[in-house]
Every structure is written in structure tokens, then in C-alpha cells.
Design a protein around this motif. Structure first.
Motif, PDB file in Angstrom:
ATOM      1  N   ALA A 172      38.210  35.930  50.466  1.00 37.87           N
ATOM      2  CA  ALA A 172      38.006  36.282  49.053  1.00 37.87           C
ATOM      3  C   ALA A 172      36.523  36.480  48.782  1.00 37.87           C
ATOM      4  N   ASP A 173      35.972  37.542  49.352  1.00 40.22           N
ATOM      5  CA  ASP A 173      34.541  37.812  49.198  1.00 40.22           C
ATOM      6  C   ASP A 173      34.226  38.596  47.936  1.00 40.22           C
ATOM      7  N   ASP A 174      35.242  39.126  47.284  1.00 36.55           N
ATOM      8  CA  ASP A 174      35.010  39.958  46.097  1.00 36.55           C
ATOM      9  C   ASP A 174      36.280  39.940  45.254  1.00 36.55           C
ATOM     10  N   ILE A 175      36.414  38.934  44.384  1.00 38.38           N
ATOM     11  CA  ILE A 175      37.623  38.794  43.576  1.00 38.38           C
ATOM     12  C   ILE A 175      37.776  40.006  42.661  1.00 38.38           C
ATOM     13  N   SER A 176      38.971  40.517  42.596  1.00 34.72           N
ATOM     14  CA  SER A 176      39.231  41.723  41.813  1.00 34.72           C
ATOM     15  C   SER A 176      38.929  41.503  40.325  1.00 34.72           C
TER      16      SER A 176
END
Length: 284
Positions: A176-180
Motif C-alpha cells: 500500500a504505497d499509494d492509497i487510492s
């Protein structure tokens, strides 16, 4: 199936296989296939105490929900929302409220549709159940490491959430490096990328959801065994502890034998009762 991630495209984008399942992220593009099954043994608390079985968790509530008729096999639905009121009653029976839920284990398939839909379902349920605004629940999405087993997914998630409740650790979604951004509005959910060490006071109740094919969903409330043990007298608990230690000792010896003597499977030549009692046993 369009819900499946395309490994060729993922590799072309420079991603390793371990990075191809990315639940709740902006770049999620489908679930990654995996194989396996999971096993749990369910029994009443009375029987578990009587025979000294280790108790890994308490199933405080469970239900399945068929949403509606539809033509899409993998499309998620909202049917699990209808469990909100029964969940409130189940929690109240243990002296708890929605605020006592310390972690949720999402189905979290890493598909564009599911992760958004499931977050919406949880948001609506917590609002209906009266959870305190701003009191966000940490989210586990274990398919980032396990992938999506067909048939075993919910069993894996249930085992994982019991481990979380027993250890007070919320496992992080390392991918989860870039949560939507579309998930930001779900204020009751915390999409943690790293594991969180909580306390037994904060994490002793959990929810696990599974959204199956054909818009069939399920939800389970899992409680820490202490909720049961705390209701026993000192004498009852001491008796159970003695039985459990004896059973665990026998189990250890049996598993040790299976590993060292390779006798895990022991073929029997006869049933566990005398031949003259066969009909009596079958009719009992």
C-alpha cells in the motif's frame, strides 16, 4: 476474467511478482491467483472447555448474504450491509459496541471495484452501528502477500484475524504505497501500510468479510478467548487449563512423531468400536 491482474502488463511496468497484488492502492489492477485451503474446527464453548481444546477465538456472529440477481460473476455487492443490526445485538450480548471493533480483515481483492465497494459497505455499517466518528479501524488486506485463493480465501482471512486478535498486531499491507484517493472519504477506515502493535484492550474484537462470486457475501465477528475465560469461575478455569495442557502435550508428541517417523497418516484396520456394537453405534 477481467477481474484478474495481467502478469504480462505488471512485469512490463517493472513490478516484481510480490508487488502485483496491491489492495486499496491507486494502481490496483486485479487479483492475483493463488492456491490452497484453510481449516478451522468449530465447536461449542461448553465442549471445548470439557475436553480441553485450545480456543483460538470466539465466533460471536456469522452470516451470509445474497445481494440480488445479476449477470456479472465477480461483481461485488452491498448485501453484507444488512448484517449491521444483528452485529449490534451480537456485540451487546458480550457487553460491547461498534467502538470495540479493533481491526477488520477486508476481502481486499486488489480489484478496482471490490476495494471501493467493500470500503463503502464498512463505512455505512459503522455509521449505522453508531461507531464514534473519527475512531478509525485499522484494515488488514492480506491478499497483498497471499494472493486470492479460490475457495480458501475466507479461511485464510479467518486464521489471520484470529492471529491478529491473539497477538494484538494489525498486519500492514506492505504494497500500500499509494492509497487510492477515492477511499479517503471512508473516515471509519485506516489503510495501514505497516504493522501496528496494539494492546489487548484495544484489539479484542474483529470483523472479517468475504465477497464471493455471484454477489454472495459473508461476515464474521471474532472475539478474543478472554471474553469467555473471564466468565468462568477460578475452579472452572483451573480445570480447563489442566485439560488443555494435557491435550497440548499429547498433540506435541503426536506432531513430533509425524515429523520424525513420518507416520502422520495411520491406516486403521477396524472401526473404533467392537463389531457386535456396530448397529448400536450407527443408531445412536
Amino acid at each position: 476474467m477481467k477481474a484478474t491482474s495481467n502478469a504480462v502488463d505488471e512485469l512490463a511496468a517493472g513490478r516484481e511478482p510480490s508487488e502485483m497484488s496491491r489492495p486499496t492502492t491507486r494502481s490496483r489492477s486485479g487479483f492475483m491467483e493463488s492456491q490452497g485451503c484453510g481449516v478451522q474446527i468449530l465447536m461449542t464453548a461448553k465442549l471445548a472447555l470439557e475436553i480441553g481444546c485450545p480456543i483460538q477465538g470466539i465466533m460471536g456472529y456469522s452470516s451470509t448474504h445474497t445481494d440480488k440477481q445479476g449477470r456479472s460473476v465477480p461483481a461485488p455487492g452491498h448485501g453484507v450491509m444488512s448484517a449491521a443490526a444483528p452485529l449490534q445485538k451480537a456485540l451487546a450480548g458480550w457487553g460491547m459496541t461498534a467502538d470495540d471493533i479493533g481491526v477488520i480483515s477486508m476481502h481486499g481483492t486488489s480489484t478496482v471495484a471490490n476495494d471501493k465497494n467493500e470500503s463503502h459497505v464498512y463505512q455505512q455499517m459503522f455509521e449505522k452501528m453508531g461507531r464514534t466518528p473519527g475512531l478509525a479501524v485499522p484494515v488488514m488486506a492480506q491478499k497483498w502477500i497471499c494472493g486470492h485463493a479460490k475457495g480458501g480465501a475466507a479461511a485464510w482471512a479467518l486464521n489471520g484475524v484470529m492471529q491478529s486478535v491473539l497477538s494484538s498486531v494489525v498486519a500492514g499491507n506492505r504494497n500500500a504505497d499509494d492509497i487510492s484517493p477515492e477511499l479517503q472519504k471512508y473516515s471509519y477506515l485506516l489503510y495501514n501500510s505497516h504493522s501496528i502493535q496494539r494492546t489487548p484492550q484495544d484489539l479484542n474484537a474483529a470483523l472479517v468479510t468475504s465477497f464471493g462470486f455471484g454477489q454472495v457475501g459473508g461476515i464474521i465477528l471474532v472475539l478474543h478467548p478472554a471474553h469467555l475465560f473471564g466468565r468462568l469461575s477460578e475452579e472452572e478455569y483451573a480445570k480447563y487449563e489442566k485439560l488443555r495442557k494435557y491435550r497440548q502435550g499429547r498433540t506435541y508428541a503426536r506432531m513430533h512423531s509425524a515429523l520424525t517417523k513420518e507416520d502422520l497418516v495411520r491406516v486403521e484396520d477396524s472401526p473404533p468400536y467392537p463389531a457386535d456394537l456396530e448397529e448400536e453405534v450407527l443408531l445412536n
